[in-house]
Scaffold this motif. Structure first.
Motif, mmCIF file in Angstrom:
data_model
loop_
_atom_site.group_PDB
_atom_site.id
_atom_site.type_symbol
_atom_site.label_atom_id
_atom_site.label_comp_id
_atom_site.label_asym_id
_atom_site.label_seq_id
_atom_site.Cartn_x
_atom_site.Cartn_y
_atom_site.Cartn_z
ATOM 1 N N THR A 140 10.253 -3.985 -4.690
ATOM 2 C CA THR A 140 11.156 -4.776 -3.854
ATOM 3 C C THR A 140 10.604 -4.891 -2.439
ATOM 4 O O THR A 140 10.268 -3.896 -1.810
ATOM 5 C CB THR A 140 12.553 -4.139 -3.827
ATOM 6 O OG1 THR A 140 13.055 -4.162 -5.148
ATOM 7 C CG2 THR A 140 13.490 -4.910 -2.916
ATOM 8 N N GLY A 141 10.492 -6.114 -1.961
ATOM 9 C CA GLY A 141 10.031 -6.323 -0.598
ATOM 10 C C GLY A 141 8.524 -6.278 -0.446
ATOM 11 O O GLY A 141 8.009 -6.220 0.660
ATOM 12 N N CYS A 146 6.113 -9.132 7.078
ATOM 13 C CA CYS A 146 5.091 -10.168 7.225
ATOM 14 C C CYS A 146 5.382 -11.039 8.436
ATOM 15 O O CYS A 146 4.651 -11.961 8.722
ATOM 16 C CB CYS A 146 4.979 -11.011 5.962
ATOM 17 S SG CYS A 146 6.345 -12.153 5.734
ATOM 18 N N ASP A 193 4.725 -8.020 -1.232
ATOM 19 C CA ASP A 193 4.231 -9.374 -1.486
ATOM 20 C C ASP A 193 3.774 -9.528 -2.940
ATOM 21 O O ASP A 193 3.429 -8.554 -3.597
ATOM 22 C CB ASP A 193 3.111 -9.727 -0.496
ATOM 23 C CG ASP A 193 1.850 -8.966 -0.790
ATOM 24 O OD1 ASP A 193 1.127 -9.370 -1.726
ATOM 25 O OD2 ASP A 193 1.587 -7.954 -0.119
ATOM 26 N N PRO A 194 3.804 -10.758 -3.453
ATOM 27 C CA PRO A 194 3.595 -10.950 -4.903
ATOM 28 C C PRO A 194 2.236 -10.502 -5.399
ATOM 29 O O PRO A 194 2.120 -10.047 -6.537
ATOM 30 C CB PRO A 194 3.794 -12.446 -5.113
ATOM 31 C CG PRO A 194 3.884 -13.053 -3.781
ATOM 32 C CD PRO A 194 4.182 -11.996 -2.784
ATOM 33 N N LEU A 195 1.215 -10.583 -4.550
ATOM 34 C CA LEU A 195 -0.095 -10.137 -4.998
ATOM 35 C C LEU A 195 -0.095 -8.623 -5.187
ATOM 36 O O LEU A 195 -0.513 -8.108 -6.228
ATOM 37 C CB LEU A 195 -1.162 -10.553 -3.974
ATOM 38 C CG LEU A 195 -2.589 -10.109 -4.301
ATOM 39 C CD1 LEU A 195 -3.038 -10.701 -5.622
ATOM 40 C CD2 LEU A 195 -3.547 -10.507 -3.192
ATOM 41 N N ARG A 245 2.403 -6.880 -5.729
ATOM 42 C CA ARG A 245 3.303 -6.590 -6.836
ATOM 43 C C ARG A 245 2.547 -6.687 -8.157
ATOM 44 O O ARG A 245 2.649 -5.828 -9.015
ATOM 45 C CB ARG A 245 4.439 -7.610 -6.809
ATOM 46 C CG ARG A 245 5.771 -6.975 -6.909
ATOM 47 C CD ARG A 245 6.839 -7.857 -6.370
ATOM 48 N NE ARG A 245 6.970 -9.085 -7.100
ATOM 49 C CZ ARG A 245 7.487 -10.189 -6.571
ATOM 50 N NH1 ARG A 245 7.902 -10.190 -5.331
ATOM 51 N NH2 ARG A 245 7.586 -11.280 -7.283
ATOM 52 N N ARG A 246 1.777 -7.751 -8.260
ATOM 53 C CA ARG A 246 0.996 -7.924 -9.492
ATOM 54 C C ARG A 246 0.014 -6.765 -9.648
ATOM 55 O O ARG A 246 -0.144 -6.207 -10.728
ATOM 56 C CB ARG A 246 0.253 -9.256 -9.422
ATOM 57 C CG ARG A 246 -0.678 -9.461 -10.580
ATOM 58 C CD ARG A 246 -1.187 -10.872 -10.625
ATOM 59 N NE ARG A 246 -0.128 -11.825 -10.975
ATOM 60 C CZ ARG A 246 -0.370 -13.100 -11.268
ATOM 61 N NH1 ARG A 246 -1.595 -13.564 -11.258
ATOM 62 N NH2 ARG A 246 0.612 -13.912 -11.579
ATOM 63 N N GLN A 247 -0.644 -6.382 -8.529
ATOM 64 C CA GLN A 247 -1.595 -5.259 -8.595
ATOM 65 C C GLN A 247 -0.887 -3.977 -9.010
ATOM 66 O O GLN A 247 -1.404 -3.191 -9.790
ATOM 67 C CB GLN A 247 -2.253 -5.045 -7.231
ATOM 68 C CG GLN A 247 -3.246 -6.123 -6.880
ATOM 69 C CD GLN A 247 -3.734 -6.014 -5.449
ATOM 70 O OE1 GLN A 247 -3.201 -5.230 -4.660
ATOM 71 N NE2 GLN A 247 -4.728 -6.799 -5.100
ATOM 72 N N LEU A 272 9.047 -17.532 2.882
ATOM 73 C CA LEU A 272 8.879 -16.668 1.728
ATOM 74 C C LEU A 272 7.774 -15.671 2.035
ATOM 75 O O LEU A 272 6.664 -16.064 2.386
ATOM 76 C CB LEU A 272 8.518 -17.519 0.499
ATOM 77 C CG LEU A 272 8.245 -16.802 -0.807
ATOM 78 C CD1 LEU A 272 9.457 -16.026 -1.270
ATOM 79 C CD2 LEU A 272 7.840 -17.804 -1.874
ATOM 80 N N GLY A 273 8.075 -14.390 1.918
ATOM 81 C CA GLY A 273 7.041 -13.401 2.183
ATOM 82 C C GLY A 273 7.592 -12.000 2.027
ATOM 83 O O GLY A 273 8.784 -11.800 1.858
ATOM 84 N N MET A 322 0.837 -1.212 0.000
ATOM 85 C CA MET A 322 0.000 0.000 0.000
ATOM 86 C C MET A 322 0.868 1.257 0.000
ATOM 87 O O MET A 322 0.521 2.257 -0.614
ATOM 88 C CB MET A 322 -0.940 -0.022 1.202
ATOM 89 C CG MET A 322 -1.963 -1.125 1.093
ATOM 90 S SD MET A 322 -3.515 -0.780 1.920
ATOM 91 C CE MET A 322 -3.103 -0.790 3.609
#
Lengths: 473, 440
Positions: B177-178, B315, B180-182, B184-186, B310-311, B153
């Protein structure tokens, strides 16, 4: 290498990472999000279980299951943004052409004020820090002596000698301790700090006095605090002289006293020579210099440390907008401080204020503009908060204490010190402060001291503007 | 001025010629000449510390050009007048989660501040901020202080702040960088939307994630202050005859530096020693005030296993690791090492753990050999074994050539090996690697 450690040496290796391909090399992994483990297995099994092709997609599918804010906000609303409000666009463009834009400056002031309000530590230090210091200095470095402890070594032991000691012990300045036995006792008790001075009444004191011979008493003072010692000496002399005069009158009748004893110094402006009265008008300038300067410096250097200074580098903000924008909230804050300090002096310390309040307040406004300006100047060449703190403290305190007439009048300084004293703005504010507090002076009497303050403001602002980098080096 | 004019025939949004940059004596950029194409997604790829950020800060005008020439949007960026003229058209999001945001200001206030700097009137700012918050999903969090947002965010907020003035050039330094992948995709789909609505906008991005870089239009691979190669992802792959950018990047590295990367194939672990757990965590929780950093985490790690967390940043990975090593008290649940409950006072257990973190605990004024023997003494190895153990570590981690150099003078890869040797000096049974990025 790691694999060899694990396989050959049987070392357990525990890795944390946010890179998928690093995680993919582990035997087993846990997917973590917001303090929870979402899944825990070998990377291949995690991918397989999710039915996705890669670890990243598998992780995302796990995340989607737990995140509620997931994709709710997927409307391509940006398109609206493209249609610009023409009028506003023109206004914005006009603003960009300006070298000095009031709105940008106020943006910095507004933000600084907001941040200050939400940072309880800085806000507290800013508001009550100086009042606390004033109280500490006022009560702590009180140069008046009261209740000074002493003891007597009465080697006469007559009615007359006891009458003298009774007179001395009756003074509100002194606090009598158990009588001394001999010189060794005196040494020991003075060394231990139990007594600050000792009075020795020699043998035959009463007899000599009665015969009209010269009489002496010995006073032994602890000289480790010269200022106290010399005040104490003055008080004792006074008490002794009074007592002696009375005795002589008792013996030879009224009017027989040597008129030489009646010479007394009288102090103007501070009739009780209470040091607090002298102190408050000097300490207020010191505090209005130190604290606003430090707060302003830190506000800029903090941005350098945190990285948000980059917003100044890459936006149309000019140096002057940035500096004045940063300075304004601290001027307001310092004036608030000024009001508190003044109220504390008048109400808590009961320091009388005799001159023009308008002149004093006006001078304070100019002076805090200068002290915040000095803070900004320091901030242009320091890049860590610690360095900035020390640099500001040194650059404000030393000239202020040494060369601004706080201790010795500027006119008594010589050479380099006198030069600093004449240039340094604190000198003139101390003059105004003392003038309005104790000498009942007003704007008309003090206007000469305002001129240097008025000159210092643009000089500092120009210096800061020239020194402030608009890019990182 | 129209866009085609200032970009010239070559269509470069930024052009660098012979650009070098020194931080004190360390070279960050080494005589770089580069044309970055306009109107597309251009990426700078390479690991940490190769000069990506330096390059971007020069382009954004945030850092002074030392040597060489940098022209951006058709003019010399070191010219004050040009910079003043084009800075309203450039948006720069520096590296680090929310580094240019104000932690105590709310989401709305942060964006509002940037809007004010670009001179928009109140009503216009309000309209733009609402649009931006809506499209980034930040609207429900408008009043939350920026410091209390998650990493993803924060980056969305950073993007809002960058986009408030409709820039023509968006410079993003490791924006994901740093995160989370979701998120990141957003973030990237957000960028796609923005580009769809403003087709002329140029975007320059630095990233350490190769899988992200594969989606960009144009890439420059960087290493050690130099540009190794430029071109579209497909061009880089075909030039190196590889099928993914990770491998392509390694293939581009000069012979000497980095081909010693560990092989990806992992020999399967010998099973059978089940029941012999090195680390056990049961319903582990950690609360700081009313914030739950770690929430009911359970797992077991077998002896000799390589186990990964992984996170994203924040997190709870590091917090969990600290609880397992006794550096932090647990709020709830149990943590065991080798079957023993973790006791912060127990030095024996701590001696069985080696710890290597993102900030290497190396003493820069000591040589490689001195660093190793100092750590050996810190772990109270018997004096007679220190010499042989240091020699063993030097041999094992291939540090013989650099044994008498200072760590700062060494390339990142060797420094990592040294940190690993330091963490292993006392022969621990558990090795903890906290965000050390050992991919190279």
């Amino acid at each position: 290498m790691l694999i060899a450690l694990s396989r050959n040496d049987n070392v357990t290796i525990f890795v944390s990472t946010h890179f998928m391909n690093e995680a993919a090399r582990c035997d087993r992994i846990s997917l973590m999000h917001a303090g929870r483990v979402l899944a825990s297995d070998s990377p291949a099994a995690i991918i397989e279980a999710s039915g996705k092709a890669t670890l990243e997609e598998a992780f995302i599918s796990h995340l989607e299951a737990v995140t509620d804010e997931a994709r709710e906000a997927e409307e391509p609303a940006i398109a609206e943004n493209a249609e610009k409000d023409d009028a506003d666009g023109r206004a914005a463009e006009r603003a960009l052409k300006h070298r000095f834009d009031f709105r940008r400056m106020m943006a910095y002031s507004w933000r600084e004020a907001l941040e200050l309000r939400r940072d309880p530590i800085r806000a507290t230090m800013a508001i009550i820090g100086s009042v606390i210091l004033l109280l500490v200095i006022g009560y702590g470095i009180n140069l008046d002596i009261e209740n000074l402890s002493y003891a007597t070594l009465d080697r006469d032991q007559t009615v007359t000698s006891r009458d003298l000691t009774l007179d001395i012990s009756g003074s509100r300045y002194f606090d009598e301790k158990a009588p001394l036995l001999d010189y060794a006792d005196m040494d020991r008790r003075m060394r231990d700090g139990e007594i600050s001075f000792a009075i020795e009444i020699p043998p035959h004191f009463a007899a000599d006095l009665a015969r009209g011979r010269d009489v002496e008493i010995g006073v032994w003072l602890d000289g480790s605090m010269p200022q106290r010692a010399s005040s104490a000496r003055g008080y004792i002399q006074g008490v002794y002289a009074t007592w002696l005069t009375r005795k002589i009158e008792e013996v030879y009748g009224a009017g027989a006293a040597d008129p030489a004893y009646s010479v007394a110094a009288r102090y103007r402006y501070n009739p009780d020579i209470r040091s607090l009265v002298a102190m408050a008008p000097a300490v207020i300038p010191l505090l209005l210099l130190l604290i606003p300067a430090i707060l302003t410096t830190l506000s800029v250097v903090r941005e350098k440390e945190l990285g948000s200074i980059v917003n100044f580098y890459v936006t149309p903000t000019t140096r002057l907008e940035f500096l004045i924008g940063k300075q304004l909230p601290y001027i307001v804050l310092a004036m608030f401080n000024f009001a508190l300090l003044l109220a504390t002096s008048l109400m808590v310390f009961q320091v009388p204020f005799t001159g023009s309040m308008l002149a004093f307040s006006l001078a304070a406004l100019l002076f805090v503009t200068i002290s915040t300006g000095m803070g900004l100047l320091v901030s242009t060449f320091t890049s860590s908060q610690i360095a900035a703190l020390f640099a500001t403290a040194l650059l404000t305190l030393i000239p202020a204490i040494q060369y601004s007439g706080l201790i010795d009048p500027v006119s008594a300084l010589q050479g380099f010190g006198a030069m600093i004293g004449e240039v340094y703005p604190a000198t003139y504010f101390v003059t105004i402060s003392r003038g309005t507090f104790t000498k009942a002076l007003g704007l008309a009497d003090l206007h000469a001291a305002f001129v240097p303050l008025l000159i210092a403001i643009p000089v500092l602002t120009i210096a800061s503007t020239l020194l402030l980098g608009k890019q990182a080096r | 001025m129209n866009v085609a004019d200032e970009q010239g025939g070559a269509g470069a949004v930024a052009r660098l010629e012979g650009v070098s940059l020194l931080y004190r004596k360390t070279a960050a950029l080494n005589d770089i000449s580069l044309d970055i194409p306009a109107g597309c997604m251009a990426g700078l790829i390479g690991p940490d510390g190769v000069g990506k950020s330096s390059l971007l800060s020069l382009i954004a005008g945030a850092r002074k050009v030392q040597t060489g020439a940098v022209s951006v949007l058709g003019g010399d960026i070191s010219d004050d007048g040009h910079r003043r003229a084009v800075c309203p058209r450039i948006a720069y999001m520096p590296q680090g989660l929310g580094r240019n945001l104000y932690a105590t200001l709310s989401v709305y206030e942060n964006i509002d501040f940037f809007g004010r700097l670009f001179g928009h009137a109140h009503a216009e700012r309000r309209r733009r901020i609402e649009t931006l918050m809506k499209s980034t999903g930040l609207l429900p969090f408008a009043d939350r202080p920026a410091g209390k947002l998650s990493g993803g965010m924060k980056q969305k907020l950073g993007l809002c702040c960058a986009l408030i003035h409709d820039p023509d050039l968006l410079v993003l330094d490791e924006p994901t960088t740093g995160v989370d992948p979701l998120s990141r995709r957003q973030f990237w789909s957000l960028i796609d939307d923005i580009r769809a609505s403003r087709p002329g906008m140029s975007v320059i991005v630095a990233t350490a994630y190769m899988e992200e870089a594969a989606r960009f239009d144009w890439l420059a691979a960087m290493n050690d202050g130099n540009v190794l190669a430029t071109g579209s992802p497909a061009e880089l792959l075909s030039a190196t005859a590889t099928d993914n950018l990770d491998d392509a990047f390694v293939a581009l590295l000069p012979e000497a530096t980095g081909r010693d990367r560990p092989a990806l194939d992992i020999t399967p672990r010998a099973e059978g020693d089940a029941g012999d757990f090195a680390i056990e965590a049961e319903h582990l929780s950690k609360r700081f005030g009313d914030f739950t950093a770690v929430d009911d985490v359970s797992f077991r790690i077998r002896r000799g296993e390589i186990f990964g967390f992984l996170g994203s940043n924040g997190c709870g990975k590091t917090t969990t690791m600290k609880m397992l090593t006794g550096l932090l008290d647990v709020s709830d649940g149990t943590a065991k090492l080798f079957g023993q409950p973790v006791d912060p006072g127990n030095l024996d257990v701590r001696r069985r753990v080696g710890y290597m973190s993102q900030a290497f605990s190396l003493y820069t004024e000591l040589t490689v050999r001195q660093n190793l023997s100092l750590h050996a003494r810190l772990y109270r190895l018997p004096a007679e074994t220190i010499g042989p153990r240091v020699a063993e570590m030097i041999a094992r981690f291939d540090l013989a050539d650099v044994a008498d150099s200072l760590p700062d003078a060494l390339p990142l890869g060797i420094r990592q090996r040294l940190s690993l040797a330091v963490a292993m000096i006392h022969g621990p049974d558990i090795l903890i690697l906290d965000e050390t990025d050992l991919r190279r």
